[in-house]
Scaffold this active site. Sequence first.
Site, PDB file in Angstrom:
ATOM      1  CE  LYS A 104      -0.330  -0.262   5.059  1.00 32.25           C
ATOM      2  NZ  LYS A 104      -1.149  -0.825   6.158  1.00 32.25           N
ATOM      3  CE1 TYR A 121      11.468  31.747   4.750  1.00 34.90           C
ATOM      4  CE2 TYR A 121      11.817  29.422   4.267  1.00 34.90           C
ATOM      5  CZ  TYR A 121      11.411  30.683   3.870  1.00 34.90           C
ATOM      6  OH  TYR A 121      10.953  30.864   2.589  1.00 34.90           O
TER       7      TYR A 121
HETATM    8  C1  LIG Z   1      -0.408  -1.897   6.787  1.00 40.38           C
HETATM    9  C2  LIG Z   1      -1.022  -3.166   7.269  1.00 40.38           C
HETATM   10  C3  LIG Z   1      -0.211  -4.283   7.563  1.00 40.38           C
HETATM   11  C4  LIG Z   1       1.303  -4.251   7.513  1.00 40.38           C
HETATM   12  O1  LIG Z   1       1.841  -3.732   8.691  1.00 40.38           O
HETATM   13  P1  LIG Z   1       3.439  -3.715   8.893  1.00 40.38           P
HETATM   14  O2  LIG Z   1       3.669  -3.237  10.265  1.00 40.38           O
HETATM   15  O3  LIG Z   1       3.980  -2.768   7.877  1.00 40.38           O
HETATM   16  O4  LIG Z   1       3.905  -5.108   8.655  1.00 40.38           O
HETATM   17  C5  LIG Z   1      -0.843  -5.456   7.930  1.00 40.38           C
HETATM   18  N1  LIG Z   1      -2.197  -5.528   8.015  1.00 40.38           N
HETATM   19  C6  LIG Z   1      -2.987  -4.476   7.764  1.00 40.38           C
HETATM   20  C7  LIG Z   1      -4.458  -4.610   7.895  1.00 40.38           C
HETATM   21  C8  LIG Z   1      -2.429  -3.259   7.396  1.00 40.38           C
HETATM   22  O5  LIG Z   1      -3.219  -2.198   7.152  1.00 40.38           O
END
Ligand SMILES: *Cc1c(COP(=O)(O)O)cnc(C)c1O
Length: 376
Positions: free
Chosen positions: A41, A271
């Site tokens: 994702k 800044y």
């Molecule tokens: C993002 C996500 C994961 C992965 O989590 P990590 O800590 O990056 O391994 C697993 N399950 C769900 C439902 C997620 O949204």
Amino acid sequence: MTPTAEHRPTYATTDLDNLAYNFHSVREFLGPQNKVLAVVKANAYGHGAVGCSRRLESEGVDWLGVALPEEGIELREAGIRVPILVLGSFWPGQVDAILDHALTPVILTFEQASALNNAARRRDLTADCHLKIDTGMGRIGVRYDAVAELASKLSMLTNIRIDGVMTHFAAADDLEQRSFTKLQMQRFDQSVEILRSNGFAPTFVDLANSPAAIAYPESRRGMARIGGILYGLGGDVLPAGIPAPTLKPVLSLRSAIAHLKNVPKGETLGYGRTFMTVRDSVIATVPIGYADGYPRAVSNKGKVIIKGGFAPVVGRVSMDWTIVDVTDIPAGIGDEVTLIGREGSLSIAAEDIAQWAGTISYEITCGVSQRVERRT
Ligand SMILES: *Cc1c(COP(=O)(O)O)cnc(C)c1O
């Protein structure tokens, strides 16, 4: 450093060989009885979803996971064939796109199940989906104490098949909260039992994210959903001192010195004038800023690698530029600047930037913006 003629010399590199290394390292650690769902994702946590997914597919990954249908569609359009689970479910207008692209949605509510069922019936097919149980995250999914009621309603939907049941841990990275993680597992087991006694027979029963998969072997149950550690980001999500697979960093972020100037003692930089030179100084300006994902929160805290030495970030990181002190380094215009990555014996991890910025490494890699040139 080989700046391309068309771009400023600021770029991110995804090392796909290291991604493949991490994948095999994790898969071996979890054992052959566990499938791996690689979470890609958010553009593979900023590492490039299509490139990472193609490589993981060719390395034999079982599933990919995305947050949004849009992300799954991008992968299908790039020719990815492995099953794709849409972790964040779908919005009402997206149900046909889910079926068109052979994506497997996570179902969070009866209304979604029903919408999927109707769309599948119109096509005269049975659509697979996975059901998410909220066992204590309190975010998305059916609460564990509402599963019984939902199960009887779901039984009436004959054009969907609940082929997976899942939950997500709130604090698997923190062993001091072990009892809560165990409570989540108990609530999940009870929920799965209720579903089974209502006639459901899910192929997949999965709980584990990266920290759970490593720290809680009993959470693996045949499949783990692995994100961060595939990208080598174990440093701030794996509890310290437990057996863990070896991991290599995947992302590096580099630029080059654009400007160099001598600044006398007692002058302020950037800044807000938050830094004053305490000696006659040599100051370098680097073409990367918070619009590129280099966080403003590392102002006066971060460091970069130039010519085999660490150069501290001085003054505020601005939208397009970062100022570093190279007084102790024989630096020249065009010299390579490593913001994340290794140079000789020195290295800076995404976890280091996260620590300076008061966040986690995931936010750092996800934050590398569109403006940054990508290389593999
Ligand atoms: C993002 C996500 C994961 C992965 O989590 P990590 O800590 O990056 O391994 C697993 N399950 C769900 C439902 C997620 O949204």
